[in-house]
Design a protein around this motif. Sequence first.
Motif, PDB file in Angstrom:
ATOM      1  N   LEU A 148      38.963  39.995  67.107  1.00 45.20           N
ATOM      2  CA  LEU A 148      38.647  41.186  66.313  1.00 45.20           C
ATOM      3  C   LEU A 148      38.387  40.801  64.862  1.00 45.20           C
ATOM      4  CD1 LEU A 148      41.241  43.777  67.670  1.00 45.20           C
ATOM      5  CD2 LEU A 148      38.857  43.435  68.360  1.00 45.20           C
ATOM      6  N   TRP A 149      37.576  41.617  64.158  1.00 47.85           N
ATOM      7  CA  TRP A 149      37.272  41.352  62.753  1.00 47.85           C
ATOM      8  C   TRP A 149      37.723  42.526  61.897  1.00 47.85           C
ATOM      9  CZ3 TRP A 149      34.181  44.870  60.353  1.00 47.85           C
ATOM     10  CH2 TRP A 149      33.296  45.614  61.141  1.00 47.85           C
ATOM     11  N   LYS A 150      37.925  42.237  60.598  1.00 50.58           N
ATOM     12  CA  LYS A 150      38.349  43.269  59.648  1.00 50.58           C
ATOM     13  C   LYS A 150      37.992  42.808  58.238  1.00 50.58           C
ATOM     14  CE  LYS A 150      42.444  45.476  57.736  1.00 50.58           C
ATOM     15  NZ  LYS A 150      43.903  45.460  57.644  1.00 50.58           N
ATOM     16  N   TRP A 151      37.599  43.778  57.382  1.00 49.43           N
ATOM     17  CA  TRP A 151      37.383  43.501  55.971  1.00 49.43           C
ATOM     18  C   TRP A 151      38.740  43.500  55.265  1.00 49.43           C
ATOM     19  CZ3 TRP A 151      32.924  41.670  54.538  1.00 49.43           C
ATOM     20  CH2 TRP A 151      31.763  42.033  55.229  1.00 49.43           C
ATOM     21  N   HIS A 152      38.961  42.535  54.376  1.00 51.94           N
ATOM     22  CA  HIS A 152      40.218  42.404  53.640  1.00 51.94           C
ATOM     23  C   HIS A 152      39.937  42.405  52.140  1.00 51.94           C
ATOM     24  CE1 HIS A 152      42.918  41.328  57.029  1.00 51.94           C
ATOM     25  NE2 HIS A 152      41.764  40.971  57.571  1.00 51.94           N
ATOM     26  N   ALA A 153      40.621  43.303  51.420  1.00 52.00           N
ATOM     27  CA  ALA A 153      40.470  43.357  49.963  1.00 52.00           C
ATOM     28  C   ALA A 153      41.232  42.222  49.278  1.00 52.00           C
ATOM     29  CB  ALA A 153      40.958  44.702  49.432  1.00 52.00           C
ATOM     30  N   ASP A 154      42.297  41.762  49.908  1.00 53.13           N
ATOM     31  CA  ASP A 154      43.130  40.686  49.365  1.00 53.13           C
ATOM     32  C   ASP A 154      43.405  39.672  50.467  1.00 53.13           C
ATOM     33  OD1 ASP A 154      43.666  41.886  46.721  1.00 53.13           O
ATOM     34  OD2 ASP A 154      44.754  43.403  47.891  1.00 53.13           O
ATOM     35  N   CYS A 155      43.979  38.568  50.060  1.00 52.58           N
ATOM     36  CA  CYS A 155      44.370  37.561  51.036  1.00 52.58           C
ATOM     37  C   CYS A 155      45.548  38.109  51.844  1.00 52.58           C
ATOM     38  CB  CYS A 155      44.770  36.276  50.319  1.00 52.58           C
ATOM     39  SG  CYS A 155      45.224  34.948  51.436  1.00 52.58           S
ATOM     40  N   PRO A 156      45.415  38.234  53.163  1.00 49.80           N
ATOM     41  CA  PRO A 156      46.511  38.786  53.955  1.00 49.80           C
ATOM     42  C   PRO A 156      47.687  37.810  54.050  1.00 49.80           C
ATOM     43  CG  PRO A 156      44.748  38.057  55.398  1.00 49.80           C
ATOM     44  CD  PRO A 156      44.250  37.887  53.988  1.00 49.80           C
ATOM     45  N   SER A 157      48.879  38.382  54.159  1.00 51.57           N
ATOM     46  CA  SER A 157      50.075  37.536  54.274  1.00 51.57           C
ATOM     47  C   SER A 157      50.079  36.759  55.585  1.00 51.57           C
ATOM     48  CB  SER A 157      51.343  38.383  54.158  1.00 51.57           C
ATOM     49  OG  SER A 157      51.378  39.341  55.200  1.00 51.57           O
ATOM     50  N   ASP A 158      49.386  37.289  56.590  1.00 51.43           N
ATOM     51  CA  ASP A 158      49.334  36.616  57.888  1.00 51.43           C
ATOM     52  C   ASP A 158      48.032  35.834  58.086  1.00 51.43           C
ATOM     53  OD1 ASP A 158      47.921  38.977  58.034  1.00 51.43           O
ATOM     54  OD2 ASP A 158      48.845  39.674  59.888  1.00 51.43           O
ATOM     55  N   LEU A 159      47.507  35.293  56.983  1.00 47.95           N
ATOM     56  CA  LEU A 159      46.382  34.358  57.068  1.00 47.95           C
ATOM     57  C   LEU A 159      46.901  33.092  57.738  1.00 47.95           C
ATOM     58  CD1 LEU A 159      43.380  33.874  56.025  1.00 47.95           C
ATOM     59  CD2 LEU A 159      44.450  32.599  54.160  1.00 47.95           C
ATOM     60  N   LEU A 160      46.119  32.511  58.625  1.00 52.51           N
ATOM     61  CA  LEU A 160      46.554  31.263  59.252  1.00 52.51           C
ATOM     62  C   LEU A 160      46.859  30.227  58.173  1.00 52.51           C
ATOM     63  CD1 LEU A 160      44.159  30.695  62.292  1.00 52.51           C
ATOM     64  CD2 LEU A 160      46.547  31.382  62.334  1.00 52.51           C
ATOM     65  N   PRO A 161      47.976  29.530  58.285  1.00 45.98           N
ATOM     66  CA  PRO A 161      48.324  28.528  57.269  1.00 45.98           C
ATOM     67  C   PRO A 161      47.218  27.499  57.021  1.00 45.98           C
ATOM     68  CG  PRO A 161      50.207  28.935  58.666  1.00 45.98           C
ATOM     69  CD  PRO A 161      49.037  29.694  59.279  1.00 45.98           C
ATOM     70  N   VAL A 162      46.480  27.114  58.059  1.00 50.28           N
ATOM     71  CA  VAL A 162      45.409  26.128  57.897  1.00 50.28           C
ATOM     72  C   VAL A 162      44.298  26.654  56.984  1.00 50.28           C
ATOM     73  CG1 VAL A 162      44.064  26.773  59.943  1.00 50.28           C
ATOM     74  CG2 VAL A 162      44.046  24.407  59.147  1.00 50.28           C
ATOM     75  N   HIS A 163      44.165  27.977  56.849  1.00 50.56           N
ATOM     76  CA  HIS A 163      43.139  28.552  55.980  1.00 50.56           C
ATOM     77  C   HIS A 163      43.662  28.924  54.602  1.00 50.56           C
ATOM     78  CE1 HIS A 163      39.480  29.502  58.718  1.00 50.56           C
ATOM     79  NE2 HIS A 163      39.899  28.266  58.806  1.00 50.56           N
ATOM     80  N   ARG A 164      44.893  28.590  54.304  1.00 45.60           N
ATOM     81  CA  ARG A 164      45.423  28.796  52.954  1.00 45.60           C
ATOM     82  C   ARG A 164      44.638  27.989  51.920  1.00 45.60           C
ATOM     83  NH1 ARG A 164      48.099  33.257  52.333  1.00 45.60           N
ATOM     84  NH2 ARG A 164      49.338  33.703  54.170  1.00 45.60           N
ATOM     85  N   VAL A 165      43.937  26.961  52.349  1.00 51.72           N
ATOM     86  CA  VAL A 165      43.098  26.189  51.416  1.00 51.72           C
ATOM     87  C   VAL A 165      42.008  27.059  50.804  1.00 51.72           C
ATOM     88  CG1 VAL A 165      43.543  23.959  52.531  1.00 51.72           C
ATOM     89  CG2 VAL A 165      41.534  25.293  53.220  1.00 51.72           C
ATOM     90  N   TYR A 166      41.721  28.210  51.414  1.00 56.80           N
ATOM     91  CA  TYR A 166      40.663  29.103  50.928  1.00 56.80           C
ATOM     92  C   TYR A 166      41.175  30.298  50.139  1.00 56.80           C
ATOM     93  CZ  TYR A 166      37.777  26.620  54.359  1.00 56.80           C
ATOM     94  OH  TYR A 166      37.109  25.661  55.088  1.00 56.80           O
ATOM     95  N   GLU A 167      42.473  30.382  49.880  1.00 59.26           N
ATOM     96  CA  GLU A 167      43.051  31.562  49.218  1.00 59.26           C
ATOM     97  C   GLU A 167      42.296  31.960  47.944  1.00 59.26           C
ATOM     98  OE1 GLU A 167      47.498  32.495  49.346  1.00 59.26           O
ATOM     99  OE2 GLU A 167      47.396  30.320  49.607  1.00 59.26           O
TER     100      GLU A 167
END
Length: 170
Positions: A148-167
């Motif tokens: 599923l997809w969703k628009w996010h206004a902010d970085c979600p707290s449940d972002l996959l840790p591997v994608h924290r490089v993109y915060e």
Amino acid sequence: MTPRGENRVFWPPNLEARSDEARQDLPEDLFLLVSRLTPLVNVDLLIKDEQNRTLLTWRDDKFYGTGWHLPGGIIRFRETAAERVLAVAHVELGAEVTFEPSPLWVAEVIHRARETRGHFIALLYRCALTSAPRAELEYRGGPPASGLWKWHADCPSDLLPVHRVYERFL
């Protein structure tokens, strides 16, 4: 030397046949073996809307866990990064995109404790939708499901840790 003048390494027959049959989608055991021997190169799509929200998709992955992430995928043999960007948009979102020809950012992600899928070279591409994502895949509340997809206004707290490089880009 082969007739075309190429050097060719001869692998065990069963491995050679399996790799020739699976140029686009390696069987999982071969893919996991490759991921133990060499870094994997992937593209990630940074898609923003007019309100500067970021399009993320939900993932449930046995290697990297459950959470939101940027749509992305590993570049296949003899596939360009540009071809993979277009394929990811089509497969993960059912959409078409345009994108800048050079990556916005390059990240090397190494998980030293992992032997499998532990080293990536990630190319972040700034993309723009030229067609809407598939409406039936839009997250509409409740527990998210994979894909599923969703628009996010902010970085979600449940972002996959591997994608924290993109915060900083979210």
